[in-house]
Write an enzyme that holds these catalytic residues in place. Structure first.
Site, PDB file in Angstrom:
ATOM      1  CG  HIS A   1      -2.231  -0.805   0.894  1.00  0.00           C
ATOM      2  ND1 HIS A   1      -3.076  -0.529  -0.165  1.00  0.00           N
ATOM      3  CD2 HIS A   1      -2.759  -1.880   1.529  1.00  0.00           C
ATOM      4  CE1 HIS A   1      -4.069  -1.397  -0.162  1.00  0.00           C
ATOM      5  NE2 HIS A   1      -3.898  -2.235   0.842  1.00  0.00           N
TER       6      HIS A   1
ATOM      7  CG  HIS B   1      -6.404  -1.416  -3.102  1.00  0.00           C
ATOM      8  ND1 HIS B   1      -6.793  -0.113  -2.864  1.00  0.00           N
ATOM      9  CD2 HIS B   1      -6.967  -2.159  -2.122  1.00  0.00           C
ATOM     10  CE1 HIS B   1      -7.544  -0.075  -1.778  1.00  0.00           C
ATOM     11  NE2 HIS B   1      -7.667  -1.308  -1.307  1.00  0.00           N
TER      12      HIS B   1
ATOM     13  CG  HIS C   1      -8.257  -8.910   0.856  1.00  0.00           C
ATOM     14  ND1 HIS C   1      -8.354  -7.689   0.204  1.00  0.00           N
ATOM     15  CD2 HIS C   1      -9.529  -9.398   0.900  1.00  0.00           C
ATOM     16  CE1 HIS C   1      -9.617  -7.468  -0.120  1.00  0.00           C
ATOM     17  NE2 HIS C   1     -10.349  -8.479   0.297  1.00  0.00           N
TER      18      HIS C   1
END
Length: 329
Positions: A79, A138, A261
């Site tokens: 991320h 994502h 996840h």
């Protein structure tokens, strides 16, 4: 990410640029790009375009169930937390000395999605047999327009071209990986539409992540304490119980499902009588959750070890003490 969390430290230095005649597949070019990216310097827009063109050629040759050999180190969500990715490489070992398998979610929410995904794609092209990069939920056009990557590309490049180059490339990322025919790795979880690995191999993955169906489920589903299939609170994918994971592992000759996840406070979490393990590799997620991160080292005998790590303190970025998050982000 909250707008008021955007800080000067997230603004990029001048991009590293190589001449237009440079071959993006050449080792000197890639090594130059990697050296620059390791210092958190973004590539020039044209270099990103050529990088993604070359990466597409590499990724389109890979399977929906990409075979991976041991030893390998398995990693969860990143991320855009670039400096924590550097800490991951410090803990796990540098490329190409260590083989890596990343299970998706390279972008969104962190400050440095551009540099993070560019570096991982560069490493994939430079060492294609040493690093495997899977697709997460994502790695999607729709999701990245909401959770930060699109806006970051606009801020750092002044237009959406780099966002388009990467989101087009995301369509080519493998959906799952299979370590030595025994450990099944993917971003999300299982699907009621999929009983066998051959079901996955037959999917057409070269598309935006659908809103429903087997490809969506692989990237969105979560294990659950309740048996059977359940409606996911995420609005996509399903929840699946221990009966589901046990049957899937048994029917496919597997010993384990490894997935990412979900934020887990210790960086990894066993569930469903050790049929499933969740790995999360973004410490202090969103710079405020206070969690540890982890990676899973699997040796040549398929023995696994979890390495946990904390974020590196960095000037200009907010720090929090560890606490239980109010909700899963």
């Amino acid at each position: 990410m909250d707008n008021n969390m955007e800080i000067d430290a997230a603004r990029s230095p001048e991009p590293h640029h190589l001449s237009p005649t440079t071959d993006p597949g050449s080792i000197p070019t890639l090594d130059g790009w990697i050296e620059s990216l390791m210092t958190c310097k973004q590539l020039a827009e044209e270099d990103v375009r050529r990088l993604c063109d070359r990466a597409r050629e590499v990724l389109q040759e890979e399977s929906n169930v990409q075979p991976v050999k041991c030893p390998v180190t398995v990693c969860g969500d990143i991320h855009g937390q670039f400096h924590d990715l550097m800490e991951l490489f410090r803990i796990g070992g540098p490329n190409p000395d260590t083989n890596y398998l990343f299970m998706g979610d390279y972008v969104d929410r962190g400050y440095y999605s551009v540099e993070t995904v560019t570096l991982l794609v560069c490493l994939k092209i430079r060492y294609p047999q040493r690093i495997t990069i899977l697709r997460g939920n994502h790695e999607s056009r729709q999701i990245t327009q909401v959770y930060g990557f699109y806006d970051e590309c606009l801020r750092k490049y002044g237009n959406a071209n780099v966002w388009k180059y990467f989101t087009d490339l995301f369509d080519y990322l493998p959906l799952t990986a299979l370590i030595e025919n025994q450990i099944f790795c993917l971003h999300g979880g299982l699907s009621p539409s999929i009983d066998t690995l051959d079901n996955i191999r037959s999917l057409d993955r070269i598309q935006e992540v659908p809103h429903e169906g087997p490809m969506c489920d692989l990237l969105w589903s979560d294990p659950d304490d309740r048996c059977g299939w359940g409606i996911s609170p995420r609005g996509a994918g399903y929840t699946f119980g221990q009966d589901i994971s046990e049957a899937f592992n048994h029917n496919n000759g597997l010993t384990l499902v490894a997935r990412a996840h979900q934020l887990v406070m210790e960086g990894y979490n066993w569930s469903q009588d050790r049929n499933v393990v969740t790995i999360f590799s973004a410490p202090n997620y969103c710079y405020r959750c206070g969690n540890q991160a982890a990676i899973m080292e699997i040796d040549e005998h398929l023995k696994y070890t979890f390495l946990q790590f904390d974020p590196c303190p960095r000037a200009g970025e907010p720090m929090v003490s560890r606490r239980t998050p109010d909700y899963f982000l």
